[in-house]
Design an enzyme around this catalytic site. Structure first.
Site: not given
Length: 174
Positions: A65, A73, A109
């Site tokens: 990330r 998104e 992440r």
């Protein structure tokens, strides 16, 4: 008596090593034990997939990330454009990952600054209007926050990407 002391020392060392094993530094890795596979900032990784405008998958299968930014998104306005622009920057290329004070988010992440040669991809995504600067209140100052803020101001001033929509809304609104 010496044997007992030696055995106790070995046992104590084993226990301490067991509990600290995820936090011990080497020249190539630092990771807590509950986190994904280890990534080094000294090695380049090939990007195998772009998930959206701020998340990629590298050749190890890990998600990375982009630190300090938030892109729309794919199902949001500019989301597909952000994903496609990100693909053009990194897909199939080798990237260098650089970490700041926090290595992982709550989803496991990797959080990183992503570099392609001399280009800071996080900054480029913001500058082109495909992401906004994103920080978590109450956390440490990010290493490149000034660069990211400057890029965001430039994108706003030039009505790039997501900032075009805000500019249009400001004109239309009474």
């Amino acid at each position: 008596m010496k044997k007992i002391l030696v055995l106790l020392l070995v046992y104590f060392s084993f226990i301490v090593g067991f509990f600290l094993r995820g936090y011990i530094n080497s020249d190539k890795q630092v990771t807590p034990t509950s986190s994904p596979t280890i990534i080094s900032t000294q090695v380049k990784f090939k990007v195998t997939k772009v998930l959206d405008g701020d998340t990629i998958i590298i050749e190890t299968g890990e998600k990375v990330r982009y630190l300090g930014i938030d892109a729309p998104e794919p199902n949001d306005a500019y989301g597909i454009s952000a994903s496609k622009y990100n693909e053009g920057l990194v897909l199939g290329k080798e990237v260098k990952l650089e970490y700041d004070y926090e290595r992982f988010d709550k989803y496991g992440r990797n959080l990183a600054y992503v570099w392609v040669d001399q280009v800071l991809v996080n900054e480029k995504m913001v500058e082109e209007g495909f992401a906004k600067v994103y920080t978590i209140p109450g956390t440490n100052k990010l290493k490149y926050i000034d660069r990211l803020n400057t890029a965001q101001q430039w994108a706003k001033d030039h009505h790039n990407g997501i900032w075009l929509e805000e500019w249009r809304n400001d004109i239309i609104a009474p």
